[in-house]
Design an enzyme around this catalytic site. Structure first.
Site, PDB file in Angstrom:
ATOM      1  N   ASP A  60      -9.344   7.097  -7.656  1.00 15.61           N
ATOM      2  CA  ASP A  60      -9.935   6.524  -6.276  1.00 15.61           C
ATOM      3  C   ASP A  60      -8.945   6.380  -5.163  1.00 15.61           C
ATOM      4  O   ASP A  60      -9.379   5.656  -4.065  1.00 15.61           O
ATOM      5  CB  ASP A  60     -10.531   5.137  -6.640  1.00 15.61           C
ATOM      6  CG  ASP A  60     -11.737   5.173  -7.435  1.00 15.61           C
ATOM      7  OD1 ASP A  60     -12.707   5.700  -6.970  1.00 15.61           O
ATOM      8  OD2 ASP A  60     -11.907   4.588  -8.753  1.00 15.61           O
ATOM      9  N   ARG A 130     -16.560  -7.004  -5.786  1.00 10.02           N
ATOM     10  CA  ARG A 130     -15.243  -6.805  -6.038  1.00 10.02           C
ATOM     11  C   ARG A 130     -14.443  -7.702  -5.504  1.00 10.02           C
ATOM     12  O   ARG A 130     -13.082  -7.968  -5.638  1.00 10.02           O
ATOM     13  CB  ARG A 130     -14.745  -5.447  -5.266  1.00 10.02           C
ATOM     14  CG  ARG A 130     -15.523  -4.171  -5.569  1.00 10.02           C
ATOM     15  CD  ARG A 130     -14.652  -3.826  -7.017  1.00 10.02           C
ATOM     16  NE  ARG A 130     -15.201  -2.751  -7.729  1.00 10.02           N
ATOM     17  CZ  ARG A 130     -14.938  -1.376  -7.464  1.00 10.02           C
ATOM     18  NH1 ARG A 130     -14.311  -0.943  -6.375  1.00 10.02           N
ATOM     19  NH2 ARG A 130     -15.735  -0.391  -7.958  1.00 10.02           N
ATOM     20  N   HIS A 160     -19.594  -2.727  -1.449  1.00  8.04           N
ATOM     21  CA  HIS A 160     -18.732  -3.362  -0.625  1.00  8.04           C
ATOM     22  C   HIS A 160     -19.771  -3.998   0.753  1.00  8.04           C
ATOM     23  O   HIS A 160     -21.055  -3.511   1.174  1.00  8.04           O
ATOM     24  CB  HIS A 160     -18.027  -2.603   0.197  1.00  8.04           C
ATOM     25  CG  HIS A 160     -16.664  -2.101  -0.959  1.00  8.04           C
ATOM     26  ND1 HIS A 160     -16.361  -0.952  -0.846  1.00  8.04           N
ATOM     27  CD2 HIS A 160     -16.098  -2.938  -1.673  1.00  8.04           C
ATOM     28  CE1 HIS A 160     -15.215  -0.838  -1.968  1.00  8.04           C
ATOM     29  NE2 HIS A 160     -15.025  -2.174  -2.270  1.00  8.04           N
ATOM     30  N   CYS A 248     -14.147   4.227   4.006  1.00  6.99           N
ATOM     31  CA  CYS A 248     -13.045   3.893   2.968  1.00  6.99           C
ATOM     32  C   CYS A 248     -11.943   5.113   2.926  1.00  6.99           C
ATOM     33  O   CYS A 248     -11.037   4.953   2.369  1.00  6.99           O
ATOM     34  CB  CYS A 248     -13.887   3.992   1.528  1.00  6.99           C
ATOM     35  SG  CYS A 248     -15.459   4.302   1.632  1.00  6.99           S
TER      36      CYS A 248
END
Ligand code: GLY
Length: 258
Positions: A60, A130, A160, A248
């Site tokens: 990731d 998260r 998110h 991201c």
């Protein structure tokens, strides 16, 4: 001047963490081409792009946003909510140390940068999959003395906060109302995603130039254009299979001293 920190796509991207989407085969070569087009879009919108090399042992790691929260004064190195991602930050910290004082989220706080939406001096922090209350409290402890108002916002059904809401103009947010309560964002102009484009709320605003938005959500793109926002569509389909999107894949920051 804006800088954008990016990291090349890992060979192991297919082994990425997934929380709210099903695992599907990922074509890493195509993901790399899409990532290159994304970097070109950042450049076209005025960013100086920093390209860090891939970390093939960390699937990731291309999603650099999650490892640091950067404001003009400091950079807060996060402690991602999944163990597999906690080593990704070191090389990003080395870059940020050249332009910001570093702070760190400590155990047992967890915080993913994807949960942090800064709009001017207001910082909204998603509390969900998260990021935990301890992580939010630590972030607030770093930012409030600098004059930022920090507000926790519960998220639902998404990875998110920035899966559900992103900034697309000075006072304008793009929102997926199924995943977040709009009341938290009273006072902003809200543009809703098209109802048929569930994952379309993640857009990346670059200065005043425009937003990078996934090409696979044209109806939401049209809504943004009708709202006076310049949209740069980029095909990110392979990175979206890894539960990533536009914000991201970079950390965008003002060059220090400006
Ligand atoms: N694959 C992105 C994440 O779960 O962090």
């Amino acid at each position: 001047m804006l800088k954008a920190i990016t990291r090349d796509v890992s060979a192991s991207l297919s082994d990425c963490e997934l929380s709210f989407v099903d695992r599907r085969p990922i074509d890493v070569a195509t993901a790399r081409l899409q990532h290159a087009a994304y970097r070109q879009a950042l450049t076209a919108l005025g960013c100086t792009v920093i390209e860090l090399p891939a970390l093939d042992a960390m699937p990731d790691a291309v999603f650099v946003e999650d490892v640091a929260v950067v404001v003009d004064e400091i950079a807060v190195m996060t402690r991602p909510g999944v163990e597999s991602r906690r080593s990704e930050g070191a090389a990003v910290a080395a870059v940020l140390a050249g332009c910001r004082q570093l702070r760190h989220i400590q155990a047992h706080g967890t915080l993913d940068g994807g949960d942090v939406l800064r709009v001017g001096r207001r910082v909204f922090v998603g509390q969900g999959a998260r990021t935990n209350p301890e992580g939010i409290a630590q972030l607030a402890g770093h930012l409030r003395p600098l004059g930022y108002a920090v507000q926790a916002v519960p998220t639902r059904h998404c990875l998110h906060l920035k899966s559900a809401v992103t900034q697309v103009g000075e006072d304008t947010l793009l929102i997926q109302p199924r995943w977040i309560d709009r009341e938290a964002f009273a006072g902003y102009r809200l543009i809703e995603v098209d109802p048929d484009e569930e994952h379309a709320a993640n857009a990346l605003l670059i200065g005043e130039g425009g937003v990078i938005h996934p090409a696979c959500f044209p109806r939401t793109g049209e809504r943004l254009q009708r709202g006076g926002i310049h949209v740069v569509p980029v095909d990110l389909s392979e990175l979206q299979k890894a539960e990533g999107a536009t914000t991201c894949c970079s950390i965008v920051l003002r060059a220090s001293g400006e």
